[in-house]
Write a protein that holds these residues in place. Structure first.
Motif, PDB file in Angstrom:
ATOM      1  N   SER B 375       0.834  -1.195   0.000  1.00 49.83           N
ATOM      2  CA  SER B 375       0.000   0.000   0.000  1.00 49.83           C
ATOM      3  C   SER B 375       0.874   1.252   0.000  1.00 49.83           C
ATOM      4  O   SER B 375       0.548   2.248  -0.631  1.00 49.83           O
ATOM      5  CB  SER B 375      -0.955  -0.011   1.190  1.00 49.83           C
ATOM      6  OG  SER B 375      -0.256   0.289   2.370  1.00 49.83           O
ATOM      7  N   PHE B 376       2.002   1.179   0.677  1.00 48.99           N
ATOM      8  CA  PHE B 376       2.850   2.371   0.751  1.00 48.99           C
ATOM      9  C   PHE B 376       3.479   2.688  -0.606  1.00 48.99           C
ATOM     10  O   PHE B 376       3.573   3.844  -1.011  1.00 48.99           O
ATOM     11  CB  PHE B 376       3.933   2.161   1.814  1.00 48.99           C
ATOM     12  CG  PHE B 376       4.692   3.407   2.144  1.00 48.99           C
ATOM     13  CD1 PHE B 376       4.029   4.545   2.603  1.00 48.99           C
ATOM     14  CD2 PHE B 376       6.071   3.460   2.015  1.00 48.99           C
ATOM     15  CE1 PHE B 376       4.734   5.706   2.912  1.00 48.99           C
ATOM     16  CE2 PHE B 376       6.784   4.621   2.323  1.00 48.99           C
ATOM     17  CZ  PHE B 376       6.114   5.746   2.766  1.00 48.99           C
ATOM     18  N   LEU B 377       3.893   1.661  -1.322  1.00 48.10           N
ATOM     19  CA  LEU B 377       4.475   1.891  -2.648  1.00 48.10           C
ATOM     20  C   LEU B 377       3.396   2.354  -3.631  1.00 48.10           C
ATOM     21  O   LEU B 377       3.600   3.264  -4.422  1.00 48.10           O
ATOM     22  CB  LEU B 377       5.127   0.608  -3.178  1.00 48.10           C
ATOM     23  CG  LEU B 377       6.485   0.231  -2.572  1.00 48.10           C
ATOM     24  CD1 LEU B 377       6.911  -1.152  -3.041  1.00 48.10           C
ATOM     25  CD2 LEU B 377       7.544   1.267  -2.947  1.00 48.10           C
ATOM     26  N   ARG B 378       2.240   1.729  -3.513  1.00 48.53           N
ATOM     27  CA  ARG B 378       1.175   1.980  -4.484  1.00 48.53           C
ATOM     28  C   ARG B 378       0.765   3.453  -4.525  1.00 48.53           C
ATOM     29  O   ARG B 378       0.510   4.001  -5.595  1.00 48.53           O
ATOM     30  CB  ARG B 378      -0.041   1.106  -4.153  1.00 48.53           C
ATOM     31  CG  ARG B 378      -1.243   1.306  -5.058  1.00 48.53           C
ATOM     32  CD  ARG B 378      -0.942   0.869  -6.495  1.00 48.53           C
ATOM     33  NE  ARG B 378      -2.033   1.209  -7.404  1.00 48.53           N
ATOM     34  CZ  ARG B 378      -2.117   2.356  -8.043  1.00 48.53           C
ATOM     35  NH1 ARG B 378      -1.183   3.279  -7.897  1.00 48.53           N
ATOM     36  NH2 ARG B 378      -3.132   2.601  -8.845  1.00 48.53           N
ATOM     37  N   THR B 379       0.724   4.119  -3.355  1.00 44.75           N
ATOM     38  CA  THR B 379       0.245   5.502  -3.347  1.00 44.75           C
ATOM     39  C   THR B 379       1.102   6.419  -4.208  1.00 44.75           C
ATOM     40  O   THR B 379       0.648   7.464  -4.628  1.00 44.75           O
ATOM     41  CB  THR B 379       0.201   6.086  -1.918  1.00 44.75           C
ATOM     42  OG1 THR B 379       1.413   5.756  -1.267  1.00 44.75           O
ATOM     43  CG2 THR B 379      -0.970   5.554  -1.124  1.00 44.75           C
ATOM     44  N   GLN B 380       2.341   6.044  -4.466  1.00 42.47           N
ATOM     45  CA  GLN B 380       3.171   6.901  -5.315  1.00 42.47           C
ATOM     46  C   GLN B 380       3.588   6.185  -6.599  1.00 42.47           C
ATOM     47  O   GLN B 380       4.500   6.608  -7.280  1.00 42.47           O
ATOM     48  CB  GLN B 380       4.425   7.338  -4.555  1.00 42.47           C
ATOM     49  CG  GLN B 380       4.171   8.298  -3.411  1.00 42.47           C
ATOM     50  CD  GLN B 380       3.586   9.620  -3.888  1.00 42.47           C
ATOM     51  OE1 GLN B 380       4.015  10.167  -4.887  1.00 42.47           O
ATOM     52  NE2 GLN B 380       2.583  10.120  -3.176  1.00 42.47           N
ATOM     53  N   PHE B 381       2.930   5.082  -6.905  1.00 50.29           N
ATOM     54  CA  PHE B 381       3.291   4.349  -8.118  1.00 50.29           C
ATOM     55  C   PHE B 381       2.082   4.321  -9.038  1.00 50.29           C
ATOM     56  O   PHE B 381       1.366   3.328  -9.139  1.00 50.29           O
ATOM     57  CB  PHE B 381       3.745   2.927  -7.750  1.00 50.29           C
ATOM     58  CG  PHE B 381       4.268   2.122  -8.920  1.00 50.29           C
ATOM     59  CD1 PHE B 381       5.387   2.533  -9.644  1.00 50.29           C
ATOM     60  CD2 PHE B 381       3.662   0.931  -9.296  1.00 50.29           C
ATOM     61  CE1 PHE B 381       5.876   1.792 -10.711  1.00 50.29           C
ATOM     62  CE2 PHE B 381       4.139   0.170 -10.365  1.00 50.29           C
ATOM     63  CZ  PHE B 381       5.251   0.613 -11.077  1.00 50.29           C
ATOM     64  N   GLU B 382       1.861   5.477  -9.689  1.00 50.85           N
ATOM     65  CA  GLU B 382       0.680   5.577 -10.541  1.00 50.85           C
ATOM     66  C   GLU B 382       0.872   4.775 -11.821  1.00 50.85           C
ATOM     67  O   GLU B 382      -0.086   4.455 -12.498  1.00 50.85           O
ATOM     68  CB  GLU B 382       0.387   7.043 -10.911  1.00 50.85           C
ATOM     69  CG  GLU B 382      -0.091   7.892  -9.748  1.00 50.85           C
ATOM     70  CD  GLU B 382       1.076   8.565  -9.021  1.00 50.85           C
ATOM     71  OE1 GLU B 382       2.218   8.489  -9.535  1.00 50.85           O
ATOM     72  OE2 GLU B 382       0.850   9.118  -7.932  1.00 50.85           O
ATOM     73  N   ASP B 383       2.125   4.451 -12.131  1.00 52.19           N
ATOM     74  CA  ASP B 383       2.419   3.816 -13.420  1.00 52.19           C
ATOM     75  C   ASP B 383       1.855   2.401 -13.563  1.00 52.19           C
ATOM     76  O   ASP B 383       1.765   1.881 -14.657  1.00 52.19           O
ATOM     77  CB  ASP B 383       3.937   3.716 -13.669  1.00 52.19           C
ATOM     78  CG  ASP B 383       4.757   4.723 -12.903  1.00 52.19           C
ATOM     79  OD1 ASP B 383       4.259   5.239 -11.882  1.00 52.19           O
ATOM     80  OD2 ASP B 383       5.898   4.969 -13.299  1.00 52.19           O
ATOM     81  N   GLY B 384       1.507   1.761 -12.448  1.00 48.82           N
ATOM     82  CA  GLY B 384       1.056   0.377 -12.600  1.00 48.82           C
ATOM     83  C   GLY B 384       0.479  -0.152 -11.302  1.00 48.82           C
ATOM     84  O   GLY B 384      -0.023   0.596 -10.481  1.00 48.82           O
TER      85      GLY B 384
END
Ligand SMILES: Cc1cc2nc3c(=O)[nH]c(=O)nc-3n(C[C@H](O)[C@H](O)[C@H](O)COP(=O)(O)OP(=O)(O)OC[C@H]3O[C@@H](n4cnc5c(N)ncnc54)[C@H](O)[C@@H]3O)c2cc1C
Ligand code: SF4
Ligand code: SF4
Lengths: 462, 399
Positions: B375-384
């Motif tokens: 979840s922490f990575l996802r919030t700043q990983f709009e690319d995928g």
């Protein structure tokens, strides 16, 4: 020191000046913390040369001691702030400024971590050989300041051999740049190499120009299990005398192999009294020729076992285990004192035999020997199964005997860790009063107020 | 971990070699020795065992500013269990009272009560009331996993093994589809799955809070429930839950606690799901899936030697699926359980480094077995997308 934090906060961003008791406590020393710990009055984390210069001007004006510090991985108490004052933590000056393929050189800041530098130059097909076993953390500044060496020493020499030039902030804050990027220089006294090994007592190294080599195309690792410590010592001498120069030859005692086996599959036989961990590098043909030669010698010597590891990834596990050795042994023992007496290569077997004899007379501590056998850098170490005053006494006596033995064989009190405060007494034994007086006068010329890392190198340290 | 004293000898094993500098994500951002394992332990000894220095705000910060990621312990050649020592120190300092009473109560309810009504909104509201930015937390799913799946999921063919599934809080409330993929993939490979009733949070967040009584409360619920199942293995999709049951559970209980032997026996059976599948082998051959992905190894991996390679090996069996390795797959992402909520800037800085590595691979799918990383990575990983490896396997199977 009243107002110190405020004053320093004007020279360097406030969050990079630390004076909380907890922070001062954390900067008390290095891996010799159990012998002695200091307590600074402030810790400063500079980010560039001009900040270092400003801090030095201030310290000079107010006669405040300054102790430069890299990763604090030192084994002689070099960065221990014995007289308080300011500790300069150089880790934030961690930029690799240039890797120049055509000149085979690099320019770096002092706080660059050695392993990061290794990786960066390797990416360009280049090679920086010095590899002290603390390479994942130690800094290039710390390496230069101690003339650090490592297993590669046997073939490639030590840090000092790779320093082409430096940028140094002197105690009064002035900045000099001895040496340069030219492959050779005969321009007057060699100040560059005077700073190499100066252990923070002459000035603060802020940048270094380092020499690079081409990356050898291939590598191979072999482990030789020897019947006795003497046999291992003799085998090293034979290999070197035969004209083969391995990239690394490490000497590992039986006790350590047991610990290393946790990292290695399949585990090595544990019957050997001593082991040689050998690395070869060069072209495939060169490696093959070296391997044949070494195998021949080992067979002639009648060693117990030889294992050759072709796969580089697998070989990596052996070398990782090797660099973790010191710490791993501590899982079995309570405390260790690491010495780094080095002897001329041809005296290795003699040195090893005498150490063996000495070890057999001890009852409270264990005397072991492990190290960079290839260049006679043998690392006699003392391990404590229990820590008590009797063990401490026996350990101290043993250290002295080992040092005297090394010196009597034409060796040196420190092959690579430097003197710090830990070996200050022994430096007198090796250099004698005339040389010590000369060193003191050199120190005075650079540091008239005696503020740079006081308490180091010789007994009174000023 | 209920007491610092037994760790005294372990702390003395620290030779101050400083090798932990190479891997401590907090140190590598702060570059301050005080935040390095050796200094943290020296301070813990001086403050809590010897009483040489008082407990101050700065000391508490030194304790709190740690991800409990175990990187130092795994790097340490002397094998010092630094994370446990820090957890024990937190327990001694906070005695469960790290947060103010309102926040504490909320956290307790969130962690200790499963399946209560309105739980879905709970994650958001806890975060809100605790002053944590909601955008850092993914929206809870409309229906938690345990409302959708219960009891026994039969194997597709003849059952060759029987496992109990421990559903972590995050999978339950945030990522129920991962839970669905877990049970489907297991069943598809002829493994019967039990979802034991009465399980609660594994206790890791409470341990990080320095709230050992709460951890023990959870152990008293979870251990009997899981140890009581007649199964070959207990699987989880979360590396932190796995670490808790495998490596920490017994240590959170006093030496003479009657539950301890049960917790120790349970530990023997605990597996992360991809690790389990990789070890037991697939019976259903995965069809091709032309997709490239990269793999982030969660910090909580040291409890088993094979968990980091398991997804690589398992997904390597999917034809046409391509793994693009990160330069440093095991570099921390900064989440650290709830660490990212307390030290926002620091955590975000650590994440920035990780995301740069991820973007360099060009992969649009990032796999990892830790929901906090996810979840922490996802919030700043709009690319995928960032998801669990088992989800990719389920996708290949088309289930
Ligand atoms: C596990 C382990 C293995 C080791 N193996 C080896 C080995 O194989 N070979 C070897 O040679 N050493 C070895 N060492 C010792 C140590 O790592 C080296 O001495 C290393 O060079 C120290 O670097 P550092 O950055 O940690 O410096 P520190 O320990 O921080 O400082 C060392 C000295 O350098 C001075 N200094 C540091 N930076 C500067 C600067 N920028 N300007 C001026 N002075 C400075 C300090 O004042 C101090 O006197 C090992 C240590 C450990 C813990
Ligand atoms: S657990 Fe992680 S954050 Fe904490 S000291 Fe160890 S490496 Fe650093
Ligand atoms: S790596 Fe282990 S022994 Fe070395 S300083 Fe860190 S905690 Fe201490």
């Amino acid at each position: 020191m009243k107002g110190l934090a405020r004053d320093l906060g004007r020279l360097v961003a406030k969050e990079r000046v630390r004076t909380d008791p907890e922070d001062l406590f954390a900067y008390g020393g290095d891996a010799t913390y159990y012998v002695k710990r200091g307590k600074p009055d402030a810790v400063v984390l500079p980010e560039n040369t001009s900040e270092v210069s400003e801090v030095m001007k201030y310290a000079f004006h107010n006669a405040i001691p300054v102790t430069p510090r890299g990763a604090g991985s030192g084994l002689s108490g070099g960065c221990t702030p014995l007289h308080g004052g300011i500790v300069l933590d150089m880790k934030r000056m961690g930029r690799i400024l240039e890797i120049n393929r055509r000149n085979m050189s690099a320019r770096v800041e002092a706080g660059v971590v050695l392993a990061d530098f290794h990786k960066a130059v390797k990416k360009q097909g280049l090679f920086y050989p010095p590899n002290p076993q603390s390479m994942n953390v130690c800094t290039l500044g710390g390496n230069v300041a101690t003339r650090a060496c490592g297993p590669h020493g046997v073939k490639y020499g030590a840090t000092g051999d790779y320093v082409m030039g430096l940028e140094v902030v002197l105690p009064d804050g002035s900045v000099i740049a001895p040496g340069g990027l030219a492959a050779r220089s005969s321009a007057g006294y060699d100040l560059t190499h005077l700073f190499a090994g100066s252990e923070g007592t002459l000035g603060v190294i802020t940048k270094a120009n380092l020499r690079l080599l081409a990356l050898p195309p291939a590598h191979r690792t072999a482990v030789v299990a020897c019947e006795s410590i003497e046999q291992a010592g003799d085998t090293v001498s034979e290999i070197l005398a035969g004209g083969t120069l391995p990239a690394m030859i490490e000497f590992i005692p039986q006790m350590a192999i047991v610990a290393m086996n946790n990292y290695i599959t399949p585990p090595l036989i544990t019957e050997g009294q001593a082991y040689l961990l050998i690395a070869l590098d060069g072209t495939q043909d060169e490696i093959q020729a070296q391997a044949d030669e070494i195998l021949g010698i080992c067979r002639r010597m009648g060693v117990l076992d030889i294992r050759v590891i072709e796969d580089e990834k697998e070989a990596e596990t052996y070398w990782t285990a090797r660099s973790n050795l010191g710490g791993m042994l501590l899982t079995m023992m309570k405390k260790a004192i690491n010495e780094d007496v080095a002897v001329p290569r041809d005296r290795i077997p003699e040195f090893v035999r005498e150490i063996q004899n000495m070890a057999s007379t001890l009852s409270k501590v264990v005397l072991g020997i492990a190290g960079h056998a290839g260049d006679g850098n043998m690392h006699p170490s003392i391990f404590f199964p229990e820590v008590n005053s009797e063990a401490e006494k026996e350990a101290q006596e043993t250290v002295k005997k080992v040092v005297r033995l090394g010196l009597s064989l034409g060796g040196t009190v420190s092959g690579e860790h430097g003197i710090g405060f830990h070996k200050a007494e022994f430096l007198h034994w090796e250099l004698g009063e005339v040389q010590i007086r000369l060193l003191k006068r050199i120190k005075k010329a650079f540091d008239p107020k005696g503020i740079m890392n006081p308490g180091k190198l010789w007994k009174d340290g000023r | 971990m209920h007491d610092l004293e037994p760790y005294r000898d372990m702390m003395a094993k620290c030779s101050h070699c400083g090798l932990c500098q190479a891997t401590c994500p907090v140190y590598l951002e702060d570059f301050l020795q005080t935040h390095l394992a050796r200094a943290r332990m020296d301070l813990i000894r001086a403050v809590l065992l010897e009483g040489e220095i008082p407990v101050t705000k700065r000391f508490r910060e030194v304790l709190d500013r740690c991800l409990l990621c175990t990187n130092c312990s795994r790097t340490c050649p002397a094998g010092v269990p630094v994370d446990e020592i820090i957890a024990a120190a937190r327990n001694q300092v906070y005695q469960g009272k790290r947060r103010d009473p309102v926040r504490r109560q909320l956290l307790r309810r969130f962690m200790n009560q499963r399946g209560m009504k309105g739980l879905m909104g709970m994650a958001g509201s806890v975060a809100h009331k605790m002053g944590w930015t909601p955008e850092e937390l993914p929206a809870p799913a409309s229906k938690p996993f345990e409302k959708r799946f219960k009891g026994r999921i039969p194997a597709k063919g003849k059952a060759r093994a029987r496992v109990a599934y421990f559903v972590g809080c995050a999978t339950n409330t945030l990522y129920p589809d991962t839970g669905k993929a877990v049970i489907n993939v297991l069943a598809h490979n002829d493994i019967e799955v039990l979802i034991p009733e009465g399980q609660v949070c594994c206790g890791m967040p409470a341990l990080a809070e320095g709230d050992l009584p709460l951890v023990q409360e959870m152990m008293r619920k979870n251990v009997p429930v899981l140890a009581g199942c007649d199964v070959d293995a207990v699987v989880t999709d979360c590396t932190s839950c796995g670490m808790m049951f495998k490596a920490k559970a017994a240590k959170t209980l006093p030496e003479d606690d009657p539950l301890r032997p049960q917790a120790e026996a349970l530990a023997e059976k605990v597996w992360e799901v991809t690790d389990y599948l990789n070890q037991i082998g697939l019976t259903a051959e995965p069809p091709p899936l032309p997709e490239s992905y990269t793999y982030h190894i969660p910090c909580h991996r040291g409890w088993t030697p094979t968990v980091d390679d398991a997804p690589r090996n398992l997904l390597g069996k999917i034809p046409e699926a391509e793994l693009i390795e990160l330069e440093n797959p095991d570099k921390c992402c900064g989440a650290g359980g709830t660490f990212f909520m307390d030290f926002k800037e620091l955590a975000a800085d650590i994440r920035t480094g990780k995301l740069a590595d991820i973007r360099q691979t060009g992969a649009k799918t990032v796999l990892t077995q830790c929901p906090a990383c996810r979840s922490f990575l996802r919030t700043q990983f709009e690319d995928g997308q960032v998801t669990h490896p088992i989800v990719l396997l389920a996708k290949a199977y088309g289930i």
